[in-house]
Design a protein around this motif. Structure first.
Motif, PDB file in Angstrom:
ATOM      1  N   ASN A 233       9.080  12.011  -0.430  1.00 16.05           N
ATOM      2  CA  ASN A 233       8.538  13.390   0.576  1.00 16.05           C
ATOM      3  C   ASN A 233       7.047  14.291   1.242  1.00 16.05           C
ATOM      4  OD1 ASN A 233      11.524  13.178   1.552  1.00 16.05           O
ATOM      5  ND2 ASN A 233      11.917  15.159   0.021  1.00 16.05           N
ATOM      6  N   GLU A 234       6.301  13.784  -0.195  1.00 17.48           N
ATOM      7  CA  GLU A 234       5.657  14.359  -0.292  1.00 17.48           C
ATOM      8  C   GLU A 234       4.193  13.237  -0.492  1.00 17.48           C
ATOM      9  OE1 GLU A 234       4.108  17.376  -3.325  1.00 17.48           O
ATOM     10  OE2 GLU A 234       6.408  17.906  -3.722  1.00 17.48           O
ATOM     11  N   THR A 235       4.642  12.205   0.303  1.00 11.53           N
ATOM     12  CA  THR A 235       3.755  10.901   0.334  1.00 11.53           C
ATOM     13  C   THR A 235       3.389  11.084   1.448  1.00 11.53           C
ATOM     14  OG1 THR A 235       4.391   9.545  -1.621  1.00 11.53           O
ATOM     15  CG2 THR A 235       3.960   8.507  -0.395  1.00 11.53           C
ATOM     16  N   GLN A 236       2.064  11.311   2.547  1.00 14.18           N
ATOM     17  CA  GLN A 236       2.092  11.251   3.779  1.00 14.18           C
ATOM     18  C   GLN A 236       2.294  10.033   4.194  1.00 14.18           C
ATOM     19  OE1 GLN A 236       1.829  14.165   5.129  1.00 14.18           O
ATOM     20  NE2 GLN A 236       1.865  14.946   3.179  1.00 14.18           N
TER      21      GLN A 236
ATOM     22  N   GLU B 235       0.944  -1.763  -0.206  1.00 13.45           N
ATOM     23  CA  GLU B 235      -0.140   0.287   0.309  1.00 13.45           C
ATOM     24  C   GLU B 235       0.807   1.233   0.491  1.00 13.45           C
ATOM     25  OE1 GLU B 235      -3.659   0.684  -0.142  1.00 13.45           O
ATOM     26  OE2 GLU B 235      -3.321  -1.591  -0.986  1.00 13.45           O
ATOM     27  N   LEU B 236       1.902   1.185   1.003  1.00 14.24           N
ATOM     28  CA  LEU B 236       3.093   2.755   0.290  1.00 14.24           C
ATOM     29  C   LEU B 236       3.416   2.002  -0.722  1.00 14.24           C
ATOM     30  CD1 LEU B 236       4.934   1.881   4.590  1.00 14.24           C
ATOM     31  CD2 LEU B 236       2.830   3.419   3.516  1.00 14.24           C
ATOM     32  N   CYS B 237       4.131   2.018  -1.292  1.00 11.28           N
ATOM     33  CA  CYS B 237       4.105   1.776  -2.800  1.00 11.28           C
ATOM     34  C   CYS B 237       3.447   1.889  -3.336  1.00 11.28           C
ATOM     35  CB  CYS B 237       5.212   0.368  -3.256  1.00 11.28           C
ATOM     36  SG  CYS B 237       6.312  -0.108  -2.002  1.00 11.28           S
ATOM     37  N   ARG B 238       2.320   2.137  -3.729  1.00  7.84           N
ATOM     38  CA  ARG B 238       0.568   1.971  -4.075  1.00  7.84           C
ATOM     39  C   ARG B 238       0.879   3.591  -4.037  1.00  7.84           C
ATOM     40  NH1 ARG B 238      -1.131  -2.770  -3.868  1.00  7.84           N
ATOM     41  NH2 ARG B 238      -1.962  -3.316  -2.279  1.00  7.84           N
ATOM     42  N   ALA B 239       0.681   3.982  -2.691  1.00  9.92           N
ATOM     43  CA  ALA B 239       1.287   5.626  -2.772  1.00  9.92           C
ATOM     44  C   ALA B 239       1.648   6.091  -3.163  1.00  9.92           C
ATOM     45  CB  ALA B 239       0.594   5.908  -1.133  1.00  9.92           C
TER      46      ALA B 239
END
Length: 630
Positions: free
Chosen positions: A441-444, A336-340
């Motif tokens: 940096n901008e992926t919360q 999920e983090l990779c997709r975000a």
């Protein structure tokens, strides 16, 4: 059903446990929105005796000079039965039934912060007393106001105490209990002076006169108690505390209350006011008024609670929910983090965010400008053309046209194109690396996991390096292809055009400067034609090898590595039995847990935020229940 004051006491106590008080946040805290009674008075004005009279217990430190050196938040809880006892917030599992030990703990806890000096501290002590003989009430006892510093105190002590007291009483939800001794002129009362400054209408102030029994013979305080000499919105209340002799003899507070009632009932001066005099009456009036204030402020309190709940839920969403403890749940979190991240990165490339336009700028401006600056004129000068022809001919000059010289001149010219092509590849590579950094940096969702950020960044940069190498080879091949096989049709037209344009040319002219200049011109025209083709082909190659692959497969190797770990992790039938009987964390679980190692500060913030949210939701539900029951 629990009273409003009892409920507010519990909420204030919970707020204190969580540190949700004291105005440290940008918005008013729940603690600050809840009404309470603040006791204000000069040193030796009888503040401590008034509090003890209301509680019915002898529990406060005594002595000369400044005794109260830290705020004491005193919460009274009325019980139906059972013995009286006290609890300190800093000793939550300990009940005090001996109130002499309560006095000692207050003194010891004060000394733990201030030392044994006479300095003060704004850090409050929180004390709850449970008794059948009290009314539900929250009171805050503050250091006594003073006019001069004594030995052992800093010169700023006078201003420090006043500032501390003022910070409490200036709040609109504060009920001010202003203590003044009756044997001093009310016009000199420190408590009334400060109360008038922060509450000029007197609507929040209760005036209390102490030491009525110590006034000079022939004098009384009727003018003050009846509101003639100093008018307040609330009636003045007189109290008679225990004398120093009574304190030395440890006279019981219940006995002291009876003596106080007898004093007012038998006093010629105050007999007509006896029904609204005394510490018992003071406690009932304060409790009743406090409950009325709480009822009036319930809508604003509920509004603050609901608003804060919304903000805390949004904050929790931003901080992220706790990660799963099992490897499967952690793997899902990783994906999920990779997709975000991938979503944000593609938004940069596709135009949703600024970034893709920089790549276009490389193709539209940087590459053409670099080609334009290439030294074709120097390479195709008459001197160099003559030199190349001579070197190509060797010991046997060419017969018709210097074909080998043409090829060498063209190959040498096209070789210059490798530089701009590689520069375009590198420029796009650095842009893609910058976009990866920005996207991370901008992926919360990634902010929670600095270790995972580093691994994701390393995997993405490694992939970009592979794409750059593929792109460089592709672009080099484009240049080599053009240099390795020339467009014959272009050159077949040249002799015909020369003969048509110059029918009288002699053989000798073909070796003069005009002929050499024409050769250079022919080569330059061919090179320009190839440049135009490469200015279109190189961007296509770069996009194909770098940009498109970055969109399609930037994290494919990263996924493969994680998947390989997952496959390696799968146990055999025997290991399944062992792990069922003796569960341990697998290497995969440890690896994923290490990748998802959160910033401790963020974990602490989430925990505090979650606890505050639970507190506010509980407060909302309980206040609603009490209000509806009323």
């Amino acid at each position: 059903m629990e009273s409003l004051i009892g409920l507010i006491n519990r909420i204030q106590r919970a707020c204190t446990v969580l540190g949700d008080y004291g105005g440290n946040n940008a918005l008013p805290t729940l603690w600050e929105s809840l009404p309470s009674v603040v006791v204000v008075g000069g040193q030796s004005s009888g503040k401590s005796s008034v509090l003890e009279s209301i509680v019915g217990r002898d529990f406060l430190p005594r002595g000369s000079g400044i005794v109260t050196r830290r705020p004491l938040v005193l919460q009274l809880h009325r019980t139906e039965d059972g013995p009286d006892y006290a609890e300190f917030l800093h000793l939550p599992k300990k009940k005090f039934t001996d109130f002499a030990l309560v006095r000692k703990e207050i003194q010891d806890e004060t000394d733990r912060i201030t030392g044994r000096s006479k300095q003060i501290s704004p850090v409050p002590i929180h004390l709850s007393i449970y008794s059948r003989n009290v009314v539900n009430l929250t009171m805050i006892d503050l250091p006594g106001l003073t006019k001069i510093a004594v030995d052992g105190q800093p010169e700023s002590i006078v201003g420090d105490i006043e500032n501390m007291v003022r910070s409490y009483v200036e709040k609109e939800n504060t009920i001010i209990l202003a203590i003044s001794p009756a044997n001093q002129d009310i016009a000199t009362s420190d408590a009334m002076k400060l109360a008038r400054e922060v509450d000029p209408t007197g609507d929040r102030t209760f005036g209390v006169l102490t030491k009525l029994d110590l006034m000079d013979k022939g004098t009384n305080a009727i003018d003050v108690l009846e509101g003639h000499s100093y008018r307040l919105q609330r009636p003045w209340i007189g109290v008679v505390n225990r004398s120093q002799a009574d304190i030395n003899k440890s006279v019981d507070m219940i006995v002291a209350r009876r003596r106080e009632r007898e004093y007012f009932a038998s006093s010629p001066d105050y007999r007509h006011l006896a029904s609204r005099m005394g510490s018992e009456y003071l406690g009932r009036v304060l409790s009743k008024h406090l409950e009325a204030v709480i009822k009036a402020r319930i809508p604003s309190i509920q509004s603050l609670i609901n608003k804060t709940i919304t903000e805390l839920e949004a904050e929790l969403d931003r901080l992220g929910r706790p990660i799963a403890s099992d490897a499967g749940g952690q793997l899902y979190t990783v994906l999920e983090l990779c997709r975000a991240f991938d979503h944000v990165f593609k938004a940069y490339l596709d135009g949703g965010r600024p970034g893709g336009d920089r790549i276009y700028n490389v193709f539209d401006h940087q590459l053409p400008a670099a080609v334009k600056k290439l030294p074709f004129d120097r390479h195709l000068s008459i001197q160099n053309v003559r030199k190349v022809i001579a070197e190509a001919d060797g010991y046997q000059p060419h017969l018709i046209a210097p074909e080998q010289a043409y090829r060498r001149l063209i190959e040498g010219s096209l070789g210059y194109l490798r530089g701009p092509a590689e520069a375009a590849v590198d420029a796009v590579h650095f842009i893609l690396k910058e976009l990866v950094r920005k996207a991370i940096n901008e992926t919360q969702e990634l902010k929670r996991f600095p270790t995972f950020q580093a691994e994701l960044s390393a995997a993405a940069v490694e992939a970009l390096e592979r794409f750059r190498e593929d792109s460089r080879k592709f672009c080099q091949s484009l240049v080599d292809m053009e240099a390795g096989y020339l467009t014959v049709e272009y050159f077949r037209k040249l002799p015909q055009e020369v003969e048509k344009g110059h029918p009288n040319n002699t053989t000798a002219d073909r070796y003069g400067e005009a002929h050499l200049r024409r050769i250079g011109s022919n080569v330059l025209q061919y090179v320009h034609m190839v440049c135009e083709m490469l200015k279109n082909a190189v961007p296509k190659a770069v996009v194909h090898c770098q940009v498109r692959e970055a969109k399609r497969s930037l994290l494919h190797n990263f996924y493969a590595q994680i998947g390989k770990r997952e496959v390696d992790r799968k146990p055999s039938a025997r290991n399944l039995f062992i792990s069922h009987k003796f569960p341990v964390q697998t290497p995969q679980g440890k690896q994923l847990a290490q990748m998802l190692d959160e910033d401790p500060g963020l974990m602490e913030r989430r925990s505090a935020c979650s606890k505050r949210l639970d507190l506010y939701k509980s407060a909302r539900d309980e206040i609603d229940a009490v209000v509806w029951d009323k």
